[in-house]
Write a protein that holds these residues in place. Structure first.
Motif, PDB file in Angstrom:
ATOM      1  N   ILE A  96      66.433  59.290  56.150  1.00  0.00           N
ATOM      2  CA  ILE A  96      66.232  58.754  55.185  1.00  0.00           C
ATOM      3  C   ILE A  96      67.435  58.742  54.041  1.00  0.00           C
ATOM      4  N   ALA A  97      68.501  59.585  54.221  1.00  0.00           N
ATOM      5  CA  ALA A  97      69.539  59.577  53.441  1.00  0.00           C
ATOM      6  C   ALA A  97      70.756  59.205  53.809  1.00  0.00           C
ATOM      7  N   SER A  98      71.858  58.783  53.166  1.00  0.00           N
ATOM      8  CA  SER A  98      72.872  58.385  53.719  1.00  0.00           C
ATOM      9  C   SER A  98      74.163  59.370  53.668  1.00  0.00           C
ATOM     10  N   GLY A  99      73.561  60.410  52.879  1.00  0.00           N
ATOM     11  CA  GLY A  99      74.617  61.819  52.812  1.00  0.00           C
ATOM     12  C   GLY A  99      74.165  62.982  52.460  1.00  0.00           C
ATOM     13  N   PHE A 100      74.955  64.197  52.782  1.00  0.00           N
ATOM     14  CA  PHE A 100      74.747  65.492  52.436  1.00  0.00           C
ATOM     15  C   PHE A 100      76.111  65.980  51.854  1.00  0.00           C
ATOM     16  N   VAL A 101      76.038  66.541  50.690  1.00  0.00           N
ATOM     17  CA  VAL A 101      77.023  67.262  50.095  1.00  0.00           C
ATOM     18  C   VAL A 101      76.712  68.681  49.357  1.00  0.00           C
ATOM     19  N   LEU A 102      77.301  69.830  49.899  1.00  0.00           N
ATOM     20  CA  LEU A 102      77.264  71.024  49.385  1.00  0.00           C
ATOM     21  C   LEU A 102      77.631  71.063  47.931  1.00  0.00           C
ATOM     22  N   LYS A 103      76.962  71.758  47.237  1.00  0.00           N
ATOM     23  CA  LYS A 103      77.228  71.716  45.827  1.00  0.00           C
ATOM     24  C   LYS A 103      78.471  72.477  45.288  1.00  0.00           C
ATOM     25  N   GLU A 104      78.981  73.239  46.344  1.00  0.00           N
ATOM     26  CA  GLU A 104      80.156  74.129  46.103  1.00  0.00           C
ATOM     27  C   GLU A 104      81.386  73.074  46.675  1.00  0.00           C
ATOM     28  N   ALA A 105      81.174  71.864  46.900  1.00  0.00           N
ATOM     29  CA  ALA A 105      82.149  71.070  47.639  1.00  0.00           C
ATOM     30  C   ALA A 105      83.204  70.864  46.381  1.00  0.00           C
ATOM     31  N   LEU A 106      84.414  70.497  46.763  1.00  0.00           N
ATOM     32  CA  LEU A 106      85.439  70.200  45.899  1.00  0.00           C
ATOM     33  C   LEU A 106      84.989  68.676  45.288  1.00  0.00           C
ATOM     34  N   PRO A 107      85.418  68.502  44.070  1.00  0.00           N
ATOM     35  CA  PRO A 107      84.890  67.294  43.261  1.00  0.00           C
ATOM     36  C   PRO A 107      85.514  66.013  44.165  1.00  0.00           C
ATOM     37  N   GLU A 108      86.798  66.245  44.645  1.00  0.00           N
ATOM     38  CA  GLU A 108      87.310  64.883  45.443  1.00  0.00           C
ATOM     39  C   GLU A 108      86.405  64.613  46.866  1.00  0.00           C
ATOM     40  N   ALA A 118      78.792  54.277  49.264  1.00  0.00           N
ATOM     41  CA  ALA A 118      78.744  52.827  48.736  1.00  0.00           C
ATOM     42  C   ALA A 118      79.325  51.929  49.650  1.00  0.00           C
ATOM     43  N   ASN A 119      80.074  51.956  50.622  1.00  0.00           N
ATOM     44  CA  ASN A 119      80.323  51.121  51.612  1.00  0.00           C
ATOM     45  C   ASN A 119      79.547  50.982  52.551  1.00  0.00           C
ATOM     46  N   LYS A 120      78.415  51.636  52.593  1.00  0.00           N
ATOM     47  CA  LYS A 120      77.204  51.562  53.564  1.00  0.00           C
ATOM     48  C   LYS A 120      77.687  52.324  54.937  1.00  0.00           C
ATOM     49  N   ARG A 121      78.340  53.476  54.485  1.00  0.00           N
ATOM     50  CA  ARG A 121      78.712  54.426  55.662  1.00  0.00           C
ATOM     51  C   ARG A 121      77.876  55.583  55.399  1.00  0.00           C
ATOM     52  N   LYS A 122      77.839  56.633  56.274  1.00  0.00           N
ATOM     53  CA  LYS A 122      77.619  57.995  56.102  1.00  0.00           C
ATOM     54  C   LYS A 122      78.429  58.956  55.823  1.00  0.00           C
ATOM     55  N   TYR A 123      77.993  60.112  55.193  1.00  0.00           N
ATOM     56  CA  TYR A 123      78.825  61.164  54.985  1.00  0.00           C
ATOM     57  C   TYR A 123      78.196  62.534  55.115  1.00  0.00           C
ATOM     58  N   TYR A 124      78.794  63.453  55.978  1.00  0.00           N
ATOM     59  CA  TYR A 124      78.048  64.853  56.132  1.00  0.00           C
ATOM     60  C   TYR A 124      79.019  65.933  55.862  1.00  0.00           C
ATOM     61  N   ASP A 125      78.616  66.536  55.021  1.00  0.00           N
ATOM     62  CA  ASP A 125      79.652  67.868  54.427  1.00  0.00           C
ATOM     63  C   ASP A 125      79.730  68.480  55.759  1.00  0.00           C
ATOM     64  N   PRO A 126      80.994  69.128  56.160  1.00  0.00           N
ATOM     65  CA  PRO A 126      81.527  69.712  57.287  1.00  0.00           C
ATOM     66  C   PRO A 126      80.642  71.089  57.154  1.00  0.00           C
ATOM     67  N   GLY A 127      80.175  71.650  56.086  1.00  0.00           N
ATOM     68  CA  GLY A 127      79.607  72.855  55.896  1.00  0.00           C
ATOM     69  C   GLY A 127      78.060  72.900  56.356  1.00  0.00           C
ATOM     70  N   LEU A 128      77.507  71.779  56.470  1.00  0.00           N
ATOM     71  CA  LEU A 128      76.263  71.489  56.829  1.00  0.00           C
ATOM     72  C   LEU A 128      76.304  71.047  58.351  1.00  0.00           C
ATOM     73  N   LEU A 129      77.293  70.876  59.013  1.00  0.00           N
ATOM     74  CA  LEU A 129      77.226  70.311  60.210  1.00  0.00           C
ATOM     75  C   LEU A 129      76.805  71.194  61.300  1.00  0.00           C
ATOM     76  N   GLU A 130      77.065  72.397  61.156  1.00  0.00           N
ATOM     77  CA  GLU A 130      76.720  73.457  62.215  1.00  0.00           C
ATOM     78  C   GLU A 130      74.885  73.530  62.417  1.00  0.00           C
ATOM     79  N   ILE A 131      74.534  73.308  61.190  1.00  0.00           N
ATOM     80  CA  ILE A 131      73.054  73.276  60.951  1.00  0.00           C
ATOM     81  C   ILE A 131      72.545  72.096  61.782  1.00  0.00           C
ATOM     82  N   MET A 132      73.132  70.914  61.302  1.00  0.00           N
ATOM     83  CA  MET A 132      72.874  69.779  61.778  1.00  0.00           C
ATOM     84  C   MET A 132      72.847  69.459  63.310  1.00  0.00           C
TER      85      MET A 132
END
Length: 212
Positions: A96-108, A118-132
């Protein structure tokens, strides 16, 4: 300009995110919320393009906010913010979501995720990928063994960041054949896009495989 709403139960986190957004010319902060009800009201009133949602809103779940917003047929994208997550949470959120970002991620990293979504693509924080990447009940080698040798070759190339045209040229096949292989790979691994497949290839070392 893309409008962004922040929903988090920690005031300092909300203020920090809003301060970050105000520095960007192409992004506009349209407010903040600390719980589901307030968040839904603001989504309905402000009509943001993207909502940053904390996975844990006190005793509530950010996933419930997203589900309720979607049931109201509100048109916007959601990015989940989290400091940690269980595989079951991520599996549900993936739908249901388009992305996951860890709170400790860098601002950029967060800004990159927002613009990508925003461009209708998905983003997954590398720090969560091992779980995913614990897909279904199969282990990683079973997943890889489901692929044909040619699909493994294509997956390896995806992991190296190559386009369909580059893959076709390197493997001496047509771009249409590459597209078919990519589609089969996504289906077998239960991924929604090639970015997930590419990240999977790198995490599992497939991008370094020697394919005979």
């Amino acid at each position: 300009m893309k409008k962004v709403l922040v929903v988090d139960d920690h005031a300092l986190v909300r203020k920090g995110l809003i301060s970050l957004l105000t520095l960007e010319e192409d992004l506009e902060s349209v407010g903040e919320a600390y719980d589901i009800e307030t968040g839904l009201r603001m989504i309905e009133n402000e009509k943001p393009d993207i909502v940053l949602v904390d996975l844990r809103l006190g005793k509530e779940s950010g996933l419930d906010l997203i589900k309720r917003a979607k049931s109201m047929q509100i048109e916007c994208e959601f990015i989940i913010l989290t400091s940690s997550a269980q595989p079951s949470d991520l599996q549900k959120a993936k739908e249901i979501a388009s992305g996951f970002v860890l709170k400790e991620a860098l601002p950029e990293e967060l800004l990159y995720a927002i613009r990508l979504v925003a461009n209708k693509r998905k983003y997954y924080d590398p720090g969560l990928l091992e779980i995913m990447m614990t897909v279904g009940n199969k282990d990683e080698m079973e997943l890889i063994n489901d692929l044909t040798p040619k699909e493994v070759e294509v997956l390896k190339e995806l992991g190296m960041g190559h386009s369909n045209k580059e893959i076709a040229r390197k493997l001496f096949i047509t771009e249409n054949t590459v597209k078919k292989h990519v589609s089969q790979i996504l289906d077998k691994l239960d991924f929604t896009d090639r970015t997930q497949a590419a990240l999977f290839a790198n995490i599992k070392g497939i991008a370094q495989f020697r394919v005979s």
